[in-house]
Design a protein around this motif. Structure first.
Motif, PDB file in Angstrom:
ATOM      1  N   GLU A 145      12.405   0.260  21.314  1.00  0.00           N
ATOM      2  CA  GLU A 145      13.082   1.136  22.269  1.00  0.00           C
ATOM      3  C   GLU A 145      14.219   0.343  22.914  1.00  0.00           C
TER       4      GLU A 145
ATOM      5  N   ASP B  64      17.171   0.109  24.904  1.00  0.00           N
ATOM      6  CA  ASP B  64      17.865   1.000  25.821  1.00  0.00           C
ATOM      7  C   ASP B  64      18.895   0.295  26.693  1.00  0.00           C
TER       8      ASP B  64
ATOM      9  N   ALA C 211      20.997   3.480  27.163  1.00  0.00           N
ATOM     10  CA  ALA C 211      20.747   4.656  26.327  1.00  0.00           C
ATOM     11  C   ALA C 211      20.567   5.893  27.195  1.00  0.00           C
TER      12      ALA C 211
ATOM     13  N   THR D  17      17.868   5.362  20.596  1.00  0.00           N
ATOM     14  CA  THR D  17      17.840   3.906  20.708  1.00  0.00           C
ATOM     15  C   THR D  17      19.173   3.322  20.264  1.00  0.00           C
TER      16      THR D  17
ATOM     17  N   LEU E  56      14.148   5.123  28.119  1.00  0.00           N
ATOM     18  CA  LEU E  56      13.348   5.412  26.930  1.00  0.00           C
ATOM     19  C   LEU E  56      11.886   5.062  27.129  1.00  0.00           C
TER      20      LEU E  56
END
Length: 702
Positions: free
Chosen positions: A253, A255, A275, A317, A504
């Motif tokens: 993830e 981000d 993100a 991502t 995320l």
């Protein structure tokens, strides 16, 4: 004269001593005297003796055919003497009458009691149902006993295969399986979890800890329901940058990312890119409900349970070679004195140049190499520039922190990363405050602080972390709390701190990102269109729910890290280990972050190094027994990096998981500052993450 009578639901017999109106003074066979009312008397007799009547009638009652008696009784209410004449064919003698009373009274399925000595036969349908129930219980008792015998032989009955976890954590205590388990445990002097482990109901202790957590927090399973996925927005401007991220090798993830854009000889624009899944998730839609039900990604060594579906994470991502939506904070910096000249926030698409990994760069990106311009690696010049700037940022925070009356931060400790491959664990030491960690940490702190101010300036609420300024003693003042308005975080040395950089994997950041985008897109009218308005009750509910979930996830991460520490001891066949004294009877191993309490240990100074003999440990209850072998040395200042610097840090070590160092970042920084507050959940990434109890700006998936 003798009497057979009922008293307190029991039948008794005795000799009459005297009579006064409707009451008798009676002496029982035991010699005890009692007063008996005439209405309670069922029989008067002269022979046999009261005790013989009781003994013989009980024996004869066992021979009475209840089924035949029920047929004889008919459907009308009757007295026992009436039925006795029908059953025996003559007026019943005292022993026969008493035996009949015992039989009627002892067969409530056949006969309903209607008064003293009066009964009514049960309807045929009710009788059949009752008898079927009795037969079922007999059969269940036989099956239960078979289960018990199998369990006592440490064999798991086949019927237990699908019930093992439920029997341990959410049992039906009326089930024969649970009763059999309890009975077998009692016979073996073993608790249920150990019996299930020994008999194969649990694969291993890890299965026990994980299953317990999942049943409590993910009772319907940790998978995601089928939910339509959003498409990437096509109308975002594409930034003219080459962004790169810095994460642990296990991070999926991603981000947060960074970029450097030169403006002139002494001015650069630093981009902090986060993100933006909120562009595809709307408040109260299906994806929002999923994220809110989980509140955060759950981390544990070797695995994680994500807050959002993998398919959605893959869309947003910040993967290498992809262009993805982001909320970007651009900070213009004067490289002569590293002062901030201005900042702006944009919603845009970011081209990702690279995903840099700690395992590939940590050996090259050291303070010494940065000072000497040594080594070759991707984005070397960008990292070198950021390193110079973040040291100035950190110094500014420290000055602010000290202005609040706090001591300087201690960042010379060692963190640990956990990596698990096919149940083999590697625990890697990693010094907190390494350059890459500090770069990510400081930039995340800057972004969270800047965006917190942006929300406050636009008059819309957000979710902030605040520390200090409270009332009632030092501990109360320094407790970190979550609030919906801007307030100082004295430990971090900032005027406000709103978690915004891990959307995320943390729901608070998702909420704050919605609010930030409203400010960017609507300016002064943001308060009218932001998803959460001032004093929104739902926002307070989110704060409360997040606190509870985050604490539970942190406790679970702590337990799993302790489990893997114990596994490491067996895996490495370690019978002797070195440890450092944290305080009083509390020790921590030098090679792994395992905390041990050693009652009765001689008083030693903090930082003293000792050698321990490992006697035994238990991966099920996470306990360990050791013996002090010898005191080695007092650690040097350099070695003291392993020992907490103050009581607050020790408390944090005892009550929270060690930061998986790849993320010795903002999260760690704040954890140390906050004292006993649980360490944040994280995968592994940076100091910022660690700085604020896990700003999963890091991805420390141990």
């Amino acid at each position: 004269m003798n009497l057979f009578f009922e008293e307190s639901g029991d039948f008794k017999a005795g000799s009459v001593l005297s009579q006064a109106g409707e009451a008798y003074q009676v002496e029982l066979a035991s010699g005890k005297r009692t007063k008996v009312k005439a209405k309670d008397v069922l029989l008067q007799f002269t022979t046999p003796t009261p005790q013989d009547l009781l003994d013989q009638s009980k024996q004869q009652a066992a021979d009475i055919d209840l089924e035949f008696l029920w047929e004889v009784a008919g459907q009308e209410e009757f007295g026992f003497a009436e039925l006795g004449a029908e059953y025996f064919g003559h007026a019943p003698q005292p022993i026969e009458a008493a035996s009949l009373i015992y039989a009627l009274h002892g067969a409530p399925f056949y006969f309903y009691k209607k008064g003293r000595g009066r009964y009514k036969a049960a309807p045929e349908t009710a009788l059949k149902a009752a008898l079927a129930g009795i037969e079922k219980k007999k059969q269940q008792a036989i099956i239960q006993e078979a289960y018990v015998e199998e369990l006592k032989q440490l064999r798991l009955p086949e019927q237990f295969q699908s019930l093992g976890l439920q029997l341990l954590f959410k049992p039906d205590k009326n089930s024969i399986e649970y009763k059999a388990l309890v009975e077998a445990c009692s016979a073996l002097q073993m608790n249920p979890a150990r019996l299930m482990l020994a008999s194969g109901g649990l694969k291993n202790a890890k299965d026990f800890h994980l299953s317990k957590f999942l049943l409590e927090h993910f009772p319907k399973g940790s998978g995601f329901p089928q939910t339509p996925l959003p498409s990437l927005p096509q109308d975002l401007p594409v930034a003219d940058v080459r962004a790169f991220s810095i994460d642990d090798v296990t991070t999926t993830e991603i981000d947060d990312a960074f970029s450097i854009t030169p403006i002139d000889a002494n001015t650069v624009k630093v981009g902090i890119h986060i993100a933006a899944p909120t562009l595809g998730i709307q408040r109260n839609d299906a994806l929002d409900m999923i994220a809110r039900s989980r509140m955060s990604t759950v981390y544990m060594p070797g695995d994680k349970i994500t807050m959002l579906p993998d398919e959605l994470v893959e869309i947003y991502t910040l993967g290498e070679g992809q262009t993805r939506p982001a909320v970007s904070l651009y900070v213009t910096v004067n490289t002569d004195d590293w002062s901030i000249l201005g900042s702006e926030t944009k919603v845009e698409a970011i081209p990702m140049s690279a995903n840099l990994r700690h395992n590939e760069l940590d050996a090259f990106v050291t303070e010494e190499n940065l000072a000497n311009d040594a080594g070759e690696y991707a984005h070397k010049a960008d990292i070198a520039l950021l390193w110079k700037w973040v040291q100035v940022l950190e110094a500014g925070r420290m000055a602010k922190r000290e202005s609040f009356g706090l001591k300087p931060e201690q960042t010379n400790r060692v963190d640990f990363n956990f990596y698990v491959d096919d149940d083999v664990v590697s625990i890697v030491r990693r010094k907190r405050g390494a350059p890459l960690d500090k770069i990510v940490a400081e930039l995340m702190i800057l972004a969270n602080s800047t965006w917190g101010k942006l929300l406050a300036d636009h008059g819309i609420p957000g979710i902030y972390r605040a520390q200090g300024g409270g009332s009632g003693g030092w501990a109360a003042k320094m407790q970190v709390r979550m609030v919906t308005h801007a307030a100082p975080h004295q430990g971090l040395g900032v005027d406000q701190y709103a978690w915004s950089t891990s959307p995320l994997r943390r729901y608070t950041d998702l909420v704050n990102q919605w609010q930030i985008i409203a400010c960017v897109q609507h300016g002064v009218t943001a308060a009218l269109v932001a998803p959460f308005k001032p004093k929104d009750a739902d926002l307070f509910a989110i704060v409360s729910g997040f606190d509870a979930a985050y604490a539970a996830y942190g406790d679970f991460q702590t337990n799993m890290e302790r489990y893997w520490c114990l596994r490491w001891l067996g895996q490495e066949n370690r019978h002797q280990v070195d440890a450092v004294v944290l305080k009083d009877e509390v020790l921590r191993l030098l090679e792994i972050p395992l905390i041990i309490r050693l009652p009765g240990m001689p008083q030693m100074a903090r930082g003293a190094q000792v050698r321990l003999e490992v006697i035994r440990w238990d991966e099920l209850d996470l306990s360990i027994e050791v013996r002090l072998l010898e005191m080695l040395t007092t650690l040097t200042e350099e070695d003291l990096e392993d020992a907490p610097e103050d009581e607050g840090e020790i408390s944090a070590d005892l009550d929270a998981p060690d930061v998986n160092a790849a993320d010795a970042s903002a999260e760690t920084i704040e954890t140390v500052i906050e004292g006993a507050e649980s360490l944040p959940l994280q995968e592994s990434n940076s100091v910022a993450e660690v700085a604020e109890n896990v700003d999963p700006e890091s991805d420390a998936v141990a």
